[in-house]
Design a protein around this motif. Structure first.
Motif, short mmCIF file in Angstrom:
data_model
loop_
_atom_site.label_atom_id
_atom_site.label_comp_id
_atom_site.label_asym_id
_atom_site.label_seq_id
_atom_site.Cartn_x
_atom_site.Cartn_y
_atom_site.Cartn_z
N THR A 1 0.85 -1.19 0.00
CA THR A 1 0.00 0.00 0.00
C THR A 1 0.88 1.24 0.00
OG1 THR A 1 -1.76 -1.14 1.22
CG2 THR A 1 -1.79 1.28 1.23
N ILE A 2 0.64 2.11 -0.95
CA ILE A 2 1.38 3.38 -1.03
C ILE A 2 0.37 4.47 -0.70
CG2 ILE A 2 2.78 4.88 -2.51
CD1 ILE A 2 3.32 2.39 -4.26
N ASP A 3 0.57 5.12 0.45
CA ASP A 3 -0.43 6.03 0.98
C ASP A 3 -0.48 7.37 0.27
OD1 ASP A 3 -1.40 4.28 2.96
OD2 ASP A 3 0.33 4.75 4.23
N LYS A 4 0.68 7.85 -0.20
CA LYS A 4 0.71 9.14 -0.88
C LYS A 4 1.78 9.12 -1.97
CE LYS A 4 3.87 11.17 2.52
NZ LYS A 4 4.09 12.31 3.46
N ALA A 5 1.76 10.12 -2.82
CA ALA A 5 2.70 10.16 -3.93
C ALA A 5 4.13 10.10 -3.41
CB ALA A 5 2.49 11.44 -4.74
N PRO A 6 4.90 9.09 -3.81
CA PRO A 6 6.27 8.96 -3.32
C PRO A 6 7.16 10.07 -3.87
CG PRO A 6 5.82 7.32 -5.00
CD PRO A 6 4.53 8.00 -4.73
N ILE B 1 18.41 1.69 2.49
CA ILE B 1 17.80 2.31 3.67
C ILE B 1 18.43 3.68 3.94
CG2 ILE B 1 17.52 2.11 6.17
CD1 ILE B 1 17.26 -0.93 5.78
N ALA B 2 19.73 3.78 3.71
CA ALA B 2 20.44 5.04 3.96
C ALA B 2 19.95 6.17 3.05
CB ALA B 2 21.94 4.84 3.77
N GLN B 3 19.31 5.81 1.94
CA GLN B 3 18.76 6.83 1.04
C GLN B 3 17.45 7.42 1.54
OE1 GLN B 3 20.27 8.11 -1.64
NE2 GLN B 3 22.04 6.79 -1.23
N ASN B 4 16.94 6.86 2.63
CA ASN B 4 15.68 7.33 3.23
C ASN B 4 14.55 7.38 2.20
OD1 ASN B 4 14.02 8.30 5.32
ND2 ASN B 4 14.42 10.44 4.77
N THR C 1 10.61 -3.57 4.32
CA THR C 1 9.29 -3.26 4.86
C THR C 1 9.30 -3.21 6.38
OG1 THR C 1 8.65 -5.61 4.76
CG2 THR C 1 8.10 -4.23 2.86
N ALA C 2 10.24 -3.94 7.01
CA ALA C 2 10.34 -3.94 8.48
C ALA C 2 10.70 -2.56 9.03
CB ALA C 2 11.37 -4.97 8.93
N VAL C 3 11.36 -1.74 8.22
CA VAL C 3 11.70 -0.39 8.67
C VAL C 3 10.76 0.65 8.04
CG1 VAL C 3 14.09 -0.95 9.16
CG2 VAL C 3 13.48 -0.15 6.87
N GLY C 4 9.64 0.17 7.51
CA GLY C 4 8.60 1.07 7.04
C GLY C 4 8.72 1.55 5.61
N ILE C 5 9.55 0.87 4.81
CA ILE C 5 9.73 1.28 3.41
C ILE C 5 8.85 0.41 2.51
CG2 ILE C 5 11.34 1.57 1.50
CD1 ILE C 5 13.56 1.82 3.62
N PRO C 6 7.88 0.97 1.81
CA PRO C 6 7.08 0.18 0.88
C PRO C 6 7.96 -0.33 -0.27
CG PRO C 6 6.04 2.30 1.34
CD PRO C 6 7.43 2.38 1.85
#
Length: 344
Positions: free
Chosen positions: A55-60, A128-131, A151-156
């Protein structure tokens, strides 16, 4: 796109054993204003892949492209990724492919961070370092473990819909458009590419109905590409028909290529033209002077279209939102010369 020399010859150009490399300069994410309202209205979106639903909540805004073709699709849609994988095969000294460089220049954008890419392992910590707020990998070899780490660190994460390294290039564009909230823009990109292919076909009516076999003789192995291969499908869009002998040679070892022993190569002798691939002129010369080539009359008559150079091979292995049209004119010229030599 696979992990070793065999798969490189089988069209796995960009994921062939790549040397690890550091990052290039970072880029600011950018999206075209023409589709901003479309993107705003399209969220949240849900995308199914081989591992589940994302699920992508808003425009990345900070998208990491991984695998092959996703960076191209993002750029074609006006979005500059914050990071892309290094592409040693076909890329420049920094691992950036020529059509990506051209598009970045057109957009006035700096080169994204270039991530280390050994062809097998995703550099999860560097990503991950690219945030990022999205990792886009619809044509890749991402594993469930790697996806779960992100995904465990919240990245879709958007992975491939079915199997690794098998998503049709058109679907890569469609998936990217959906992830960005720009499905109409993605459809427009595909329509533009189709129109360019159709125009090339219309300009060369002599292609229609001509039979073709596509091969690569490298590292002691003779590869023949099957109808499921993207480069074969693209060539058929130009009007050609894959020679019937290609299907008879199919051993079932892969969905998109088969290897052929010397005693069977002459089965392709009746094809109107042969398309071959080579890393460079030296490799092409080695093929045309080989015992394998002597079994193909197309080589001696000139009914041979050669795609030479790592970038040009990469451009159709498989094609992308940017690479297909980048190499289109040169490829069409090669085909036209081969058809003229065939004299049929």
């Amino acid at each position: 796109m696979r992990r070793n020399r065999l798969m490189l010859a089988a069209a796995a150009v960009v994921a062939a054993t790549l040397a690890l490399a550091g990052c290039a300069g970072s880029a600011s994410p950018s999206s075209s204003s023409s589709s901003s309202s479309e993107a705003a209205a399209g969220f949240p979106v849900k995308i199914e892949d081989a591992f589940g639903t994302t699920t992508i909540d808003k425009a990345p805004e900070r998208v990491v492209a991984w695998g092959y073709g996703s960076a191209d699709a993002l750029l074609a849609l006006g979005t500059v990724p914050v990071a892309i994988p290094k592409q040693t095969y076909g890329g420049d000294k920094d691992g950036v492919l020529p059509w990506i460089k051209l598009k970045l220049k057109e957009l006035g954008a700096a080169t994204p961070a270039v991530l280390p890419n050994d062809g097998t392992t995703m550099p999860v910590q560097q990503i991950i370092a690219q945030n990022p707020d999205l990792v886009l990998a619809p044509y890749s070899g991402i594993t469930k473990k790697e996806r779960d780490q992100l995904t465990a660190v919240g990245i879709p994460v958007v992975a491939y819909p079915d199997k690794p390294w098998s998503t049709p290039w058109q679907d890569v564009i469609t998936i990217t458009g959906k992830a960005l909230g720009k499905p109409a823009a993605a459809a427009a990109v595909l329509a533009k590419i189709d129109a360019q292919i159709a125009a090339a076909a219309a300009a060369h009516p002599e292609f229609r109905g001509k039979t073709v076999a596509q091969v690569w003789d490298t590292a002691g192995t003779f590869y023949v590409y099957l109808p499921a291969d993207a480069r074969v499908q693209f060539t058929e869009q130009l009007g050609f028909t894959t020679d019937p002998a290609v299907k008879t040679l199919d051993s079932g070892e892969s969905t998109f290529y088969t290897t052929v022993s010397p005693e069977k190569i002459d089965a392709l002798a009746k094809a109107d033209i042969i398309v071959t691939y080579a890393d460079d002129e030296a490799q092409l010369k080695a093929f045309t002077g080989s015992s394998d080539a002597k079994l193909l009359p197309q080589v001696s008559t000139g009914a041979l279209a050669a795609v030479v150079g790592q970038a040009r091979v990469t451009a159709v292995s498989p094609p992308t939102a940017l690479s297909l049209t980048w190499g289109l004119n040169d490829y069409v010229k090669q085909l036209a010369a081969a058809v003229a030599a065939a004299g049929k």
